[in-house]
Design a protein around this motif. Structure first.
Motif, PDB file in Angstrom:
ATOM      1  N   ILE A  69       0.865  -1.210  -0.087  1.00 36.78           N
ATOM      2  CA  ILE A  69      -0.009  -0.110  -0.096  1.00 36.78           C
ATOM      3  C   ILE A  69       0.799   1.385   0.209  1.00 36.78           C
ATOM      4  O   ILE A  69       0.723   2.231  -0.737  1.00 36.78           O
ATOM      5  CB  ILE A  69      -1.164  -0.120   1.324  1.00 36.78           C
ATOM      6  N   ALA A  70       1.969   1.191   0.805  1.00 33.69           N
ATOM      7  CA  ALA A  70       2.934   2.289   0.780  1.00 33.69           C
ATOM      8  C   ALA A  70       3.654   2.599  -0.643  1.00 33.69           C
ATOM      9  O   ALA A  70       3.457   3.928  -0.918  1.00 33.69           O
ATOM     10  CB  ALA A  70       4.134   2.045   1.882  1.00 33.69           C
ATOM     11  N   ARG A  71       3.705   1.740  -1.178  1.00 37.80           N
ATOM     12  CA  ARG A  71       4.416   1.923  -2.713  1.00 37.80           C
ATOM     13  C   ARG A  71       3.433   2.117  -3.561  1.00 37.80           C
ATOM     14  O   ARG A  71       3.556   3.133  -4.420  1.00 37.80           O
ATOM     15  CB  ARG A  71       5.086   0.487  -3.213  1.00 37.80           C
ATOM     16  N   ARG A  72       2.129   1.992  -3.400  1.00 39.86           N
ATOM     17  CA  ARG A  72       1.082   2.105  -4.367  1.00 39.86           C
ATOM     18  C   ARG A  72       0.618   3.598  -4.116  1.00 39.86           C
ATOM     19  O   ARG A  72       0.588   4.539  -5.171  1.00 39.86           O
ATOM     20  CB  ARG A  72      -0.240   1.252  -4.103  1.00 39.86           C
ATOM     21  N   MET A  73       0.757   4.189  -2.980  1.00 32.39           N
ATOM     22  CA  MET A  73       0.572   5.478  -2.597  1.00 32.39           C
ATOM     23  C   MET A  73       1.721   6.509  -3.524  1.00 32.39           C
ATOM     24  O   MET A  73       1.469   7.482  -3.875  1.00 32.39           O
ATOM     25  CB  MET A  73       0.547   5.765  -0.914  1.00 32.39           C
ATOM     26  N   PHE A  74       2.914   5.819  -2.980  1.00 34.25           N
ATOM     27  CA  PHE A  74       4.068   6.482  -3.587  1.00 34.25           C
ATOM     28  C   PHE A  74       4.068   6.810  -5.278  1.00 34.25           C
ATOM     29  O   PHE A  74       4.015   7.753  -5.674  1.00 34.25           O
ATOM     30  CB  PHE A  74       5.234   5.928  -3.559  1.00 34.25           C
ATOM     31  N   ASP A  75       3.471   5.513  -5.873  1.00 37.09           N
ATOM     32  CA  ASP A  75       3.262   5.581  -7.196  1.00 37.09           C
ATOM     33  C   ASP A  75       2.205   6.311  -7.782  1.00 37.09           C
ATOM     34  O   ASP A  75       2.210   6.890  -8.966  1.00 37.09           O
ATOM     35  CB  ASP A  75       3.314   4.099  -7.829  1.00 37.09           C
ATOM     36  N   ASP A  76       1.076   6.467  -7.027  1.00 29.89           N
ATOM     37  CA  ASP A  76      -0.277   7.280  -7.402  1.00 29.89           C
ATOM     38  C   ASP A  76       0.143   8.572  -7.612  1.00 29.89           C
ATOM     39  O   ASP A  76      -0.572   9.423  -8.320  1.00 29.89           O
ATOM     40  CB  ASP A  76      -1.329   7.141  -6.439  1.00 29.89           C
ATOM     41  N   GLY A  77       0.990   9.074  -6.914  1.00 28.54           N
ATOM     42  CA  GLY A  77       1.414  10.614  -6.969  1.00 28.54           C
ATOM     43  C   GLY A  77       1.939  10.937  -8.175  1.00 28.54           C
ATOM     44  O   GLY A  77       2.891  10.139  -8.678  1.00 28.54           O
ATOM     45  N   LEU A  78       1.743  12.226  -8.666  1.00 30.76           N
ATOM     46  CA  LEU A  78       2.246  12.443 -10.117  1.00 30.76           C
ATOM     47  C   LEU A  78       3.836  12.617  -9.687  1.00 30.76           C
ATOM     48  O   LEU A  78       4.186  13.477  -8.659  1.00 30.76           O
ATOM     49  CB  LEU A  78       1.675  13.657 -10.508  1.00 30.76           C
ATOM     50  N   ILE A  79       4.743  12.331 -10.572  1.00 28.52           N
ATOM     51  CA  ILE A  79       6.188  12.760 -10.358  1.00 28.52           C
ATOM     52  C   ILE A  79       6.517  14.179 -10.313  1.00 28.52           C
ATOM     53  O   ILE A  79       7.182  14.701  -9.398  1.00 28.52           O
ATOM     54  CB  ILE A  79       7.037  11.969 -11.539  1.00 28.52           C
ATOM     55  N   SER A  80       5.502  15.054 -10.924  1.00 25.48           N
ATOM     56  CA  SER A  80       5.610  16.447 -10.788  1.00 25.48           C
ATOM     57  C   SER A  80       5.513  17.238  -9.552  1.00 25.48           C
ATOM     58  O   SER A  80       5.862  18.079  -9.016  1.00 25.48           O
ATOM     59  CB  SER A  80       5.150  17.117 -11.834  1.00 25.48           C
ATOM     60  N   HIS A  81       4.585  16.206  -8.791  1.00 26.11           N
ATOM     61  CA  HIS A  81       4.137  16.673  -7.285  1.00 26.11           C
ATOM     62  C   HIS A  81       5.198  15.995  -6.345  1.00 26.11           C
ATOM     63  O   HIS A  81       4.816  16.401  -5.139  1.00 26.11           O
ATOM     64  CB  HIS A  81       2.854  16.083  -7.208  1.00 26.11           C
ATOM     65  N   ARG A  82       6.102  15.088  -6.568  1.00 23.13           N
ATOM     66  CA  ARG A  82       6.911  14.613  -5.478  1.00 23.13           C
ATOM     67  C   ARG A  82       7.945  15.396  -5.398  1.00 23.13           C
ATOM     68  O   ARG A  82       8.273  16.386  -6.209  1.00 23.13           O
ATOM     69  CB  ARG A  82       7.530  13.303  -6.138  1.00 23.13           C
ATOM     70  N   ASP A  83       8.540  15.642  -4.052  1.00 25.01           N
ATOM     71  CA  ASP A  83       9.792  15.926  -3.607  1.00 25.01           C
ATOM     72  C   ASP A  83      10.738  15.129  -3.197  1.00 25.01           C
ATOM     73  O   ASP A  83      10.301  14.040  -2.850  1.00 25.01           O
ATOM     74  CB  ASP A  83       9.415  17.549  -2.930  1.00 25.01           C
ATOM     75  N   VAL A  84      11.807  15.598  -2.610  1.00 25.26           N
ATOM     76  CA  VAL A  84      12.779  14.714  -1.823  1.00 25.26           C
ATOM     77  C   VAL A  84      12.236  14.012  -0.822  1.00 25.26           C
ATOM     78  O   VAL A  84      12.682  12.717  -0.702  1.00 25.26           O
ATOM     79  CB  VAL A  84      14.117  15.463  -1.839  1.00 25.26           C
TER      80      VAL A  84
END
Length: 634
Positions: A389-404
């Motif tokens: 679930i943790a990885r799915r949450m990470f993958d669901d976010g747009l790459i452009s919205h991710r930060d470090v």
């Protein structure tokens, strides 16, 4: 008829009926019963520049820029003045459309004055475009004191204190805001002596000047000097009192802080919140709780401060109870900090159900896209064993919205579960997408290598960290590397690494090596390392326990008993290990050595059987720690 035709000419130039209708504003009423009635047209609504400016200004403030622009474009030139242009330009700046504002600013037909130029200057500063701000400031045909103050503040916000001083010195005139801007900035960057010199030179001081000086002195540990300045203040407001109280609390002078708090002529929410924060920071959670309950009213900061205090004091269940009470208060809505603290409580308790309930609450708020909150959710699901679930949450976010922070959270989740290869794979992907790792990234990555037994990879990444001069290597990194060596059985290499550091290692670094000595049964090195820790922290019960267990692992029962006896003489007790599991909505708690569980007669034989299989498979050393604990606890 002639009078009506004049009115029509006005509306041909600016058809406000059309524009006002599109904005759902009331249509002006025009009476034409006789010639004199035409003068009853309300020009402040239908055609006056003042009314147009009022409309554009208010639409801009409300963020309705498309409607404001439509109204602006439908105005003829004689119905636009400098206020009209400034209002629309400021509207674009307010919502972050700085380039759109500049296009309007640069138009040939634009009307500008010093206010317009200053608004554009402030827009660049708010957008962290200090170079563009510098260029515009140099081009300004006329500057007033507000323009100069804006540029000084811009340099300060970007940490360019010396540049700010240069502009300050060049100012043809200064007001109290100019002096206060410089004073506050010097205080914030720790240049207290410079701030004090500037304060003494000020031709005129207001309550903001005095308060800034009190804050600066207290923040830098000079709380007694701060009190002298506070006592000299010709007038004080609630902010001044709050600054002095916070200063005392930050310098661990709680009695003085509380005395001032009691004497305050008037308190606001910040007063209560500041006092509660000070109590929590100084370990006085019970007093903070009492004060919290006495508050006449509470805001989200009050609730979040208490929740965070409980989490930091390892009272996560109490944190969740407070959060539940907060939700019952209809007027108070959680913010980003609240959710992060509550999710941390769920992580500490491995409370998956509670974490999921918090997640459902977050989904209904604007914080569902917050990177900090998403990272806290990833951490919570990871700590609760739901790595997928943790990885799915990470993958669901747009790459452009991710930060470090998001990347670090997911790498740390893999580290927690010993998935070193997955952590490394994600780190490589992070680098490929041009996200620059920070110090926390390397802590997570080194931890992942350590927990997965990936010694060579861990050493390679540590070397990469050391070569990256933009990242400060800190104790956490050293502790991770020592742990990496220790888990791999390279205790000698770990010790040599610590010795050659050239700095005094923290206790956490030595503790990592002591844990390795415990796992691999190295009595000689373990005794040496334990002494290093106890020299710094003589009351460290955990160190005594580990040293005793190291002796026991080699059958040195007398030495183990001596260590335990020393603990007893010092009055030291180690909190017994505790774990729990939820089965069919019932939580089962297990404490080391305790056999009070109703099914202990079934559980312990299975536990001994598993222990024997693990020992046979080489997963643990040839010592029965279960029997050791039972013997030593007696």
């Amino acid at each position: 008829m002639l009078i009506i035709s004049r009115a029509l000419i006005t509306f041909r130039c600016f058809n406000k009926f059309t524009v006002l209708r599109s904005l759902n504003l009331p249509r002006p009423v025009i009476s034409v019963k006789c010639k004199t009635t035409i003068t009853s047209i309300d020009y402040s609504v239908s055609s006056s520049v003042a009314r147009s400016n009022w409309l554009i200004t208010n639409l801009s403030k409300e963020g309705k820029l498309s409607q404001a622009r439509e109204l602006f474009d439908n105005l003829c030139e004689r119905d636009k003045d400098v206020i009209t242009w400034t209002a629309l330009i400021s509207g674009y700046i307010r919502i972050g459309l700085i380039d759109e504002a500049r296009k309007l600013f640069d138009r040939v037909d634009s009307r500008k004055n010093v206010v317009t130029w200053t608004a554009m200057l402030n827009g660049y500063i708010r957008s962290d475009r200090i170079v563009d701000a510098e260029r515009l400031f140099a081009e300004m045909p006329v500057k007033n004191v507000v323009s100069w103050n804006t540029m000084v503040d811009g340099y300060m916000q970007n940490g360019m204190v010396d540049k700010a001083f240069e502009v300050f010195d060049e100012m043809p005139e200064r007001n109290v805001v100019s002096w206060n801007t410089m004073l506050t900035a010097l205080v914030q960057c720790g240049r207290v002596e410079d701030a004090r010199a500037l304060f003494d030179k000020m031709p005129k001081k207001d309550v903001i000047s005095w308060t800034a000086m009190v804050t600066g002195l207290a923040k830098n540990g000079r709380v007694d000097e701060a009190r002298k300045v506070f006592d000299r203040m010709p007038e004080r407001n609630v902010v001044s009192w709050n600054a002095m109280i916070t200063g005392y609390a930050q310098n661990m002078k709680l009695d003085e802080a509380f005395d001032l708090f009691e004497r305050m002529p008037m308190r606001d929410l910040s007063s209560w919140n500041g006092m509660i924060t000070g109590l929590i920071q100084n370990g006085e959670l019970r007093r903070a709780e009492k004060l919290f309950n006495e508050m006449p009213c509470k805001n989200v900061v009050s609730w979040t401060t208490m929740i965070t205090g409980y989490v930091q004091s390892e009272q996560s269940e109490e944190a969740l109870k407070i959060f539940a009470k907060m939700l019952a208060e209809d007027r108070v809505k959680p913010n980003e900090g609240t959710f992060v603290s509550v999710l941390s409580a769920c992580s500490n308790l491995a409370g998956l159900v509670e974490g999921q309930q918090v997640h459902q609450t977050i989904v209904k708020t604007v914080y569902r896209r917050s990177e900090i909150v998403v990272s806290a959710l990833i951490n919570m699901y990871s700590k609760c064993g739901e790595l997928n679930i943790a990885r799915r949450m990470f993958d669901d976010g747009l790459i452009s919205h991710r930060d470090v922070v998001s990347w670090n959270g997911m790498i740390a989740a893999y580290a927690h579960h010993g998935c070193g290869e997955d952590a490394i794979s994600l780190f490589k992907k992070m680098s490929h997408l041009h996200f620059k790792p920070n110090d926390a990234t390397y802590v997570a990555l080194l931890s992942a290598c350590s927990h997965s037994g990936m010694l060579e990879e861990g050493l390679r990444y540590f070397d990469e960290l050391v070569r990256d001069k933009s990242i400060q290597v800190r104790d956490d990194h050293y502790a991770c590397l020592v742990d990496l060596y220790s888990r791999a059985g390279k205790l000698k290499e770990a010790f040599e690494f610590i010795v050659q550091l050239g700095i005094k290692p923290s206790v956490s670094v030595w503790e990592a090596l002591l844990a390795g000595c415990h796992v691999h049964g190295d009595v000689i090195l373990g005794k040496l390392v334990a002494k290093k820790i106890l020299d710094t922290e003589p009351e460290n019960a955990g160190t005594y326990m580990l040293l005793s267990n190291i002796y026991a692992s080699k059958g040195k029962w007398r030495n183990a008993a001596k260590v335990r006896l020393k603990m007893k003489d010092k009055g030291l007790k180690k909190q017994p290990g505790c774990s729990w599991i939820e089965v069919e909505n019932q939580v089962h708690v297990f404490v080391v050595g305790a056999k009070s569980h109703s099914h202990s007669n079934l559980i312990y034989p299975i536990l001994h059987e598993l222990h024997a299989k693990m020992r046979k498979a080489g997963n643990i050393s040839n010592t029965n720690y279960l029997e050791e604990e039972e013997d030593l606890i007696c």
